[in-house]
Scaffold this active site. Structure first.
Site, short mmCIF file in Angstrom:
data_model
loop_
_atom_site.label_atom_id
_atom_site.label_comp_id
_atom_site.label_asym_id
_atom_site.label_seq_id
_atom_site.Cartn_x
_atom_site.Cartn_y
_atom_site.Cartn_z
N GLY A 249 16.27 -3.87 -2.21
CA GLY A 249 16.06 -3.96 -3.66
C GLY A 249 15.36 -5.24 -4.08
O GLY A 249 14.99 -5.40 -5.25
N THR B 126 12.35 -6.37 -3.51
CA THR B 126 10.96 -6.23 -3.97
C THR B 126 10.91 -5.84 -5.45
O THR B 126 10.31 -6.55 -6.26
CB THR B 126 10.21 -5.17 -3.12
N LEU B 127 11.55 -4.73 -5.81
CA LEU B 127 11.46 -4.27 -7.20
C LEU B 127 12.15 -5.23 -8.15
O LEU B 127 11.69 -5.44 -9.27
CB LEU B 127 12.03 -2.85 -7.34
N ARG C 28 0.82 -1.17 0.00
CA ARG C 28 0.00 0.00 0.00
C ARG C 28 0.87 1.25 0.00
O ARG C 28 0.38 2.35 -0.14
CB ARG C 28 -0.89 -0.01 1.24
N LYS D 111 17.49 3.94 -0.52
CA LYS D 111 18.55 3.89 0.50
C LYS D 111 19.69 3.04 -0.05
O LYS D 111 19.77 1.84 0.24
CB LYS D 111 18.00 3.22 1.78
N ARG E 75 1.44 6.48 7.79
CA ARG E 75 1.20 6.72 6.37
C ARG E 75 0.60 8.10 6.10
O ARG E 75 0.76 8.66 5.02
CB ARG E 75 0.21 5.69 5.80
N ASP F 225 14.97 -0.55 -0.49
CA ASP F 225 15.82 -0.85 0.66
C ASP F 225 16.83 -1.91 0.19
O ASP F 225 17.83 -1.56 -0.43
CB ASP F 225 14.89 -1.32 1.79
N ASP G 154 7.25 2.76 -3.04
CA ASP G 154 7.54 3.91 -2.19
C ASP G 154 9.03 4.08 -1.96
O ASP G 154 9.58 5.17 -2.05
CB ASP G 154 6.77 3.82 -0.85
N ASP H 253 4.99 3.41 5.95
CA ASP H 253 4.51 3.05 7.29
C ASP H 253 5.54 2.26 8.08
O ASP H 253 6.50 1.72 7.53
CB ASP H 253 3.28 2.16 7.17
P1 IMP Z 1 13.17 -4.00 -0.28
O1 IMP Z 1 12.50 -5.17 -0.91
O2 IMP Z 1 14.13 -4.45 0.81
O3 IMP Z 1 13.83 -3.08 -1.25
O4 IMP Z 1 12.09 -3.22 0.51
C1 IMP Z 1 11.16 -2.41 -0.09
C2 IMP Z 1 9.89 -2.39 0.71
O5 IMP Z 1 10.16 -2.36 2.11
C3 IMP Z 1 9.12 -1.13 0.41
O6 IMP Z 1 8.04 -1.47 -0.44
C4 IMP Z 1 8.61 -0.67 1.74
O7 IMP Z 1 7.30 -1.11 1.92
C5 IMP Z 1 9.46 -1.36 2.78
N1 IMP Z 1 10.44 -0.43 3.39
C6 IMP Z 1 11.78 -0.45 3.27
N2 IMP Z 1 12.35 0.53 3.96
C7 IMP Z 1 11.35 1.22 4.53
C8 IMP Z 1 11.29 2.39 5.36
O8 IMP Z 1 12.31 3.03 5.73
N3 IMP Z 1 10.04 2.79 5.73
C9 IMP Z 1 8.91 2.15 5.36
N4 IMP Z 1 8.91 1.06 4.58
C10 IMP Z 1 10.11 0.61 4.17
MG MG Z 2 5.96 -1.54 0.43
#
Ligand code: IMP
Ligand code: MG
Length: 187
Positions: free
Chosen positions: A111, A113-114, A50, A137, A171, A109, A106, A165
């Site tokens: 990476g 997820t994307l 979300r 980040k 949020r 972090d 959003d 969030d």
């Molecule tokens: P990744 O898969 O580690 O890149 O994480 C990405 C997902 O983690 C994003 O879609 C956010 O929902 C969540 N996330 C990562 N860092 C933060 C943060 O500092 N605040 C809120 N959500 C975060």
């Molecule tokens: Mg997310």
């Protein structure tokens, strides 16, 4: 008389990106996308639920081109740490074959997820696929990833606001603020 500004959540440290700076950057990104896709007849902004909802709704109003919007819901997080495993909770409805897709989250972090979602989308044969995120980040990346449309680079803070969030809280803040994780966890 001066009124002291109070944060609506007690775990907030400080504002790191103001509402005004976000609005400016989002407008610029929207204009850039509108220009880059001026020859596209099938532009889809695909947001991850979300966290990207606030961002995508602001962004699309600056993309003054024909476009559509869709969403997917994925999860990999509990609290403030990524599990590294990305699960698709609900899929997009559009058949994206032949579409110019911009996948929007959003924040980046690790990476995972994307990266994971974009691999899945490529198998569905869009005409093109680009990545967009409000925040990045880079210190936290665990995979090699390039964000085509990025709002801001931030240090290794856990942040909330503008759709982001911590356990569903924060949020509704119109700015990006850092979380005091010690305070949050009751330390
Ligand atoms: P990744 O898969 O580690 O890149 O994480 C990405 C997902 O983690 C994003 O879609 C956010 O929902 C969540 N996330 C990562 N860092 C933060 C943060 O500092 N605040 C809120 N959500 C975060
Ligand atoms: Mg997310």
């Amino acid at each position: 008389m001066e009124t002291k500004f109070e944060f609506p959540y007690d775990f907030i440290d400080k504002v790191i990106i103001s509402q005004e700076d976000i609005q400016k950057r989002v407008r610029d990104l929207g204009n850039l996308i509108a220009n880059d896709y001026k020859d596209s007849e099938k532009l889809l902004l695909l947001g991850l639920l979300r966290g990207s909802v606030v961002f995508i709704t602001d962004l699309m109003m600056h993309v003054s081109r024909p476009m559509t919007m869709d969403f997917m819901s994925v999860s990999s997080y509990s609290g403030s740490e990524s599990s590294g495993f990305v699960r698709i909770d609900s899929d997009h409805k559009t058949n994206i074959r032949g579409w110019d897709v911009i996948l929007i989250d959003d924040i980046v972090d690790s990476g995972y997820t994307l990266k994971t979602v974009s691999k899945l989308l490529i198998d569905r044969q869009p005409r093109s696929l680009k990545l967009c995120a409000l925040l990045d980040k880079p210190e936290r990346h665990k995979v090699d990833i390039h964000i085509d449309y990025l709002g801001f680079t931030i240090p290794d803070y856990f942040v909330v606001g503008y759709g982001l969030d911590i356990d569903e809280k924060g949020r509704n803040l119109p700015y990006i603020a850092s979380v005091n994780l010690k305070k949050y966890h009751g330390g």
